[in-house]
Design a protein around this motif. Structure first.
Motif, PDB file in Angstrom:
ATOM      1  N   ASN A 155      50.557  37.206  -7.113  1.00 19.96           N
ATOM      2  CA  ASN A 155      49.540  38.123  -6.597  1.00 19.96           C
ATOM      3  C   ASN A 155      48.661  37.451  -5.552  1.00 19.96           C
ATOM      4  OD1 ASN A 155      49.690  40.674  -7.501  1.00 19.96           O
ATOM      5  ND2 ASN A 155      48.319  40.403  -9.238  1.00 19.96           N
ATOM      6  N   LEU A 156      48.137  36.281  -5.929  1.00 23.28           N
ATOM      7  CA  LEU A 156      47.160  35.616  -5.057  1.00 23.28           C
ATOM      8  C   LEU A 156      47.784  35.271  -3.711  1.00 23.28           C
ATOM      9  CD1 LEU A 156      45.392  33.229  -7.584  1.00 23.28           C
ATOM     10  CD2 LEU A 156      44.378  35.165  -6.401  1.00 23.28           C
ATOM     11  N   ILE A 171      44.446  28.664  -1.954  1.00 19.62           N
ATOM     12  CA  ILE A 171      43.654  27.607  -2.603  1.00 19.62           C
ATOM     13  C   ILE A 171      43.446  27.949  -4.077  1.00 19.62           C
ATOM     14  CG2 ILE A 171      41.396  26.506  -2.623  1.00 19.62           C
ATOM     15  CD1 ILE A 171      41.365  27.045   0.447  1.00 19.62           C
ATOM     16  N   PHE A 172      43.114  29.213  -4.314  1.00 17.27           N
ATOM     17  CA  PHE A 172      42.920  29.689  -5.684  1.00 17.27           C
ATOM     18  C   PHE A 172      44.193  29.424  -6.495  1.00 17.27           C
ATOM     19  CE2 PHE A 172      40.653  33.470  -7.951  1.00 17.27           C
ATOM     20  CZ  PHE A 172      40.628  32.736  -9.125  1.00 17.27           C
ATOM     21  N   ILE A 229      41.999  31.464   1.208  1.00 17.35           N
ATOM     22  CA  ILE A 229      41.346  31.489  -0.100  1.00 17.35           C
ATOM     23  C   ILE A 229      42.345  31.730  -1.235  1.00 17.35           C
ATOM     24  CG2 ILE A 229      39.769  32.854  -1.504  1.00 17.35           C
ATOM     25  CD1 ILE A 229      38.264  31.055   0.203  1.00 17.35           C
ATOM     26  N   GLY A 230      43.220  32.686  -1.057  1.00 18.23           N
ATOM     27  CA  GLY A 230      44.161  33.021  -2.121  1.00 18.23           C
ATOM     28  C   GLY A 230      45.061  31.856  -2.469  1.00 18.23           C
ATOM     29  N   PHE A 233      48.673  38.549  -1.672  1.00 18.81           N
ATOM     30  CA  PHE A 233      47.473  39.201  -1.122  1.00 18.81           C
ATOM     31  C   PHE A 233      46.911  38.387   0.029  1.00 18.81           C
ATOM     32  CE2 PHE A 233      46.644  41.250  -5.483  1.00 18.81           C
ATOM     33  CZ  PHE A 233      47.392  42.354  -5.130  1.00 18.81           C
ATOM     34  N   ASN A 234      46.971  37.057  -0.131  1.00 20.98           N
ATOM     35  CA  ASN A 234      46.493  36.190   0.938  1.00 20.98           C
ATOM     36  C   ASN A 234      47.285  36.459   2.221  1.00 20.98           C
ATOM     37  OD1 ASN A 234      44.942  33.245   1.205  1.00 20.98           O
ATOM     38  ND2 ASN A 234      46.588  33.616   2.625  1.00 20.98           N
ATOM     39  N   TYR A 275      40.615  40.587  -5.790  1.00 21.37           N
ATOM     40  CA  TYR A 275      40.779  39.891  -4.508  1.00 21.37           C
ATOM     41  C   TYR A 275      41.697  40.705  -3.588  1.00 21.37           C
ATOM     42  CZ  TYR A 275      42.711  36.484  -1.239  1.00 21.37           C
ATOM     43  OH  TYR A 275      43.151  35.852  -0.115  1.00 21.37           O
ATOM     44  N   VAL A 292      50.002  35.804 -11.787  1.00 24.07           N
ATOM     45  CA  VAL A 292      48.730  35.729 -11.063  1.00 24.07           C
ATOM     46  C   VAL A 292      48.929  35.039  -9.711  1.00 24.07           C
ATOM     47  CG1 VAL A 292      46.435  34.706 -11.104  1.00 24.07           C
ATOM     48  CG2 VAL A 292      47.367  35.707 -13.172  1.00 24.07           C
ATOM     49  N   ILE A 340      36.746  31.216  -7.845  1.00 21.15           N
ATOM     50  CA  ILE A 340      37.383  29.922  -8.097  1.00 21.15           C
ATOM     51  C   ILE A 340      36.460  29.038  -8.929  1.00 21.15           C
ATOM     52  CG2 ILE A 340      38.395  27.888  -7.019  1.00 21.15           C
ATOM     53  CD1 ILE A 340      39.099  29.603  -4.635  1.00 21.15           C
ATOM     54  N   TYR A 371      36.329  30.252 -12.448  1.00 17.21           N
ATOM     55  CA  TYR A 371      37.509  29.907 -13.230  1.00 17.21           C
ATOM     56  C   TYR A 371      37.490  28.433 -13.640  1.00 17.21           C
ATOM     57  CZ  TYR A 371      42.397  29.122 -14.322  1.00 17.21           C
ATOM     58  OH  TYR A 371      43.554  28.758 -14.948  1.00 17.21           O
ATOM     59  N   LEU A 378      50.558  33.358 -15.882  1.00 18.50           N
ATOM     60  CA  LEU A 378      49.846  32.675 -14.806  1.00 18.50           C
ATOM     61  C   LEU A 378      50.674  32.674 -13.521  1.00 18.50           C
ATOM     62  CD1 LEU A 378      48.314  29.754 -16.849  1.00 18.50           C
ATOM     63  CD2 LEU A 378      47.119  31.689 -15.874  1.00 18.50           C
ATOM     64  N   PHE A 417      44.509  25.874  -7.622  1.00 18.37           N
ATOM     65  CA  PHE A 417      43.640  25.603  -8.768  1.00 18.37           C
ATOM     66  C   PHE A 417      44.252  26.155 -10.052  1.00 18.37           C
ATOM     67  CE2 PHE A 417      40.248  24.807  -5.682  1.00 18.37           C
ATOM     68  CZ  PHE A 417      39.646  23.729  -6.288  1.00 18.37           C
ATOM     69  N   VAL A 418      44.828  27.354  -9.961  1.00 21.18           N
ATOM     70  CA  VAL A 418      45.406  27.967 -11.162  1.00 21.18           C
ATOM     71  C   VAL A 418      46.550  27.109 -11.690  1.00 21.18           C
ATOM     72  CG1 VAL A 418      46.628  29.968 -12.055  1.00 21.18           C
ATOM     73  CG2 VAL A 418      44.724  30.293 -10.507  1.00 21.18           C
ATOM     74  N   VAL A 461      45.088  23.888 -13.394  1.00 21.54           N
ATOM     75  CA  VAL A 461      44.448  24.114 -14.692  1.00 21.54           C
ATOM     76  C   VAL A 461      45.482  24.539 -15.733  1.00 21.54           C
ATOM     77  CG1 VAL A 461      42.726  25.462 -15.899  1.00 21.54           C
ATOM     78  CG2 VAL A 461      42.249  24.617 -13.629  1.00 21.54           C
ATOM     79  N   ALA A 462      46.497  25.288 -15.287  1.00 19.93           N
ATOM     80  CA  ALA A 462      47.548  25.702 -16.224  1.00 19.93           C
ATOM     81  C   ALA A 462      48.259  24.482 -16.788  1.00 19.93           C
ATOM     82  CB  ALA A 462      48.537  26.616 -15.517  1.00 19.93           C
TER      83      ALA A 462
END
Lengths: 477, 105
Positions: B48-49, B65-66, B62-63, B52-53, A178, B45, A126, A129, B42, B69-70, B73-74
């Motif tokens: 996926n995140l 939260i990630f 974690i996934g 998987f989480n 991940y 992505v 994170i 990125y 994106l 963020f994605v 930022v996108a």
């Protein structure tokens, strides 16, 4: 949870500096303060550099491994800051004369530096990125900075699209890793990958990661953005892209591949070796017919990315040391060359190699620095580039002898197009013999770049030892 | 919470979405369409995140939260892309990527 914020003082200081410079740019009357703003930014960056240097020898992790501070990251942070200082200092008059409204110019450069520094210290995906995107977004703004110039805008949109795609590819790779391991922490990943079996998901993620990072370091075959963006962007930004963005991307590439995925070394070593070979071949061969000096330097920087990648292949301290040493001397050679490009552009308003005719008569210092920088990139002894290439290629003589031959032959080829510029500068008669006047700041930057390239070539021991210590600290986690 | 879904579905869904995004980036000529395609990559992505989480580390977030963020930022990237597109239309009068050939591709 206790967080030791003092470990973040470099980042906090840099963020505050960026905000102050931004606010000053907005509030001060614009015409008269341009130069003052640049000087203020350099002063602030020097203080941040001092803070960063004081972290040498610290080995700590923050937020359960999300942020890593060791000699390796401090080394690359110093590199990024030195690059920012030299570029802002050496191109201040170019910025004054060629960028009309520049209130956000210096602050955006500082935020790009902050992005690099976060990325260099990143301990999980994170943070990686966020740092990467802060750097990329700042660079998109800077590349398209001359917004009344169609070339600059075109370079900006091309950089935006290709950077966006490469970020998406990189993220997809990170999400697969991940999924395969259940962690985003690089140090945890290192333990899991060494201990566990390697799943197809992990291998697929790895391949996407190579593609995503390949874009960032402009390695062939993911290099197609580099020549266009290098040509269209304002020259100081081109220099910073070539030095800072590339060095920071290499730092995180080393962190993820050598630090996190060392257990899969046999999977990625061959892949990276092939990429390095393609970059060296393509960069050097396509540079030959170029007539624009910024495009030529872009292709040469693709080849340099190939050389630096060689250091990763063995995943050993010697290789990492080679990467760091080469990145540092590449900084001085590139900045020397690009500051000369800036100075010549100010006088002739042209980046064509033909307009360098008779530069040795118009400005002997600029011609000498250009020559020394180019020869250092080609790897001619006794200049620094030779030592750097020597460190890099000696690490792979056991396993990748074919790559050593490609590197040697292509270094010889590169001498041809580097010396073509030298020939134009020293042999041809100038069309306009008036001397090129460069300010004191430009002269000082050029002399720093020249002296560093010469001294590190003749006496590389101090820098070599520093990078050795930094490389050792990378492996003690 | 038990579910009859398994992670393979999500991997294939996101792979399909990602592939469509890549196709769009390569085949589309309009800047806006290309930006939309990047957003699709994106989104793949994020699927996926989050998946998987849910399946592999349901106790940690974690996934997710990630993914947040994605998304953030996108949005930044698209905002910048649209600003550049407007500047380009003003300056060059087109959003067709094939017309941007002042710098040799």
């Amino acid at each position: 949870m206790h967080i030791d914020y003092s470990l973040l003082s470099t980042e906090i200081a840099l963020a505050i500096l960026g905000l102050i410079v931004f606010t000053l740019g907005l509030t001060l009357p614009s015409r008269s303060t341009n130069r003052g703003l640049g000087a203020f930014a350099i002063f602030g960056l020097l203080i941040v550099l001092g803070i960063t240097v004081s972290f040498w020898g610290t080995q700590a992790e923050l937020l359960a491994g999300m942020y890593l501070i060791d000699n390796f990251s401090v080394f690359f942070k110093i590199l990024a800051l030195v690059a920012a200082i030299l570029i802002v200092f050496g191109t201040m008059s170019y910025a004054n004369n060629n960028l009309s409204r520049q209130l956000e110019y210096y602050s955006t450069i500082i935020f790009a530096t902050l992005g690099m520094i976060i990325m260099i210290s990143a301990g999980d995906f994170i943070t990686l990125y966020i740092g990467l995107e802060l750097m990329t977004v700042s660079f998109i703004i800077l590349v398209a900075f001359r917004k009344t110039d169609g070339h600059s805008l075109e370079a900006g949109i091309k950089y935006l699209i290709l950077a966006g795609v490469s970020s998406a590819v990189l993220l997809y790779g990170l999400s697969l890793i991940y999924g395969a391991t259940g962690t985003v922490y690089i140090l945890e990943l290192a333990e899991l990958v060494t201990a566990g079996t390697i799943s197809p998901l992990l291998v697929f993620g790895l391949v996407l990661l190579v593609a995503g990072f390949g874009f960032k370091i402009s390695a062939a075959p993911f290099h197609m953005w580099a020549p266009d963006v290098y040509e269209g962007a304002p020259t100081p930004i081109t220099a910073y892209l070539a030095v800072g963005s590339k060095a920071a991307s290499f730092a995180i590439l080393v962190r993820v591949f050598v630090g996190g995925l060392a257990g899969m070394q046999e999977q990625w070593a061959t892949l990276l070796a092939v990429l390095a070979a393609i970059s060296i071949l393509l960069g050097n061969l396509v540079a030959i017919p170029q007539t624009n000096i910024k495009r030529m330097l872009a292709y040469s920087s693709i080849a340099q990315a190939g050389y630096i990648m060689v250091g990763l292949l063995t995943a050993s301290p010697e290789g990492i040391k080679g990467v760091m040493f080469y990145a540092f001397i590449y900084l001085f050679a590139t900045i020397g060359a690009f500051v000369v490009v800036c100075a010549v552009y100010e006088k002739t308003k042209s980046d064509e190699i033909a307009s360098y005719a008779g530069l040795s008569q118009r400005s002997p210092l600029a011609a000498a620095v250009m020559l020394i920088s180019l020869l250092s990139m080609a790897g001619i002894p006794p200049l620094a580039g030779f030592v750097g290439k020597f460190y890099l290629f000696t690490t792979i003589t056991d396993n990748f002898m074919w790559l050593v031959y490609i590197g040697l032959i292509m270094s010889m080829v590169s001498v041809y197009y580097y010396l073509r510029v030298a020939l134009v500068m020293y042999r041809d008669e100038p069309t306009d013999p008036t001397p090129i006047k460069m300010g004191a700041a430009v002269n000082v930057t050029l002399i720093i770049a020249m002296v560093a390239t010469l001294v590190l070539g003749i006496y590389p021991t101090p820098l070599s030892e520093l990078s050795n210590i930094a490389a050792q600290s990378f492996f003690t986690w | 919470m038990a579910t009859s879904l398994n992670p393979t579905y999500f991997i294939f869904l996101s792979a399909a979405l990602f592939a469509i995004g890549v196709y769009g980036v390569i085949a589309k000529k309009n800047i806006i369409a290309v930006l939309v395609s990047i957003e699709m990559m994106l989104a793949a992505v994020n699927i996926n995140l989050v998946a998987f989480n849910k399946f592999f580390t349901p106790e940690a977030f974690i996934g997710q939260i990630f993914a947040i963020f994605v998304v953030t930022v996108a949005a930044v990237e698209i905002g910048l892309g649209l600003a550049l597109a407007i500047a380009l239309v003003r300056k060059r009068g087109t959003t067709n990527l094939d017309d941007f050939d002042w710098l040799k591709w």
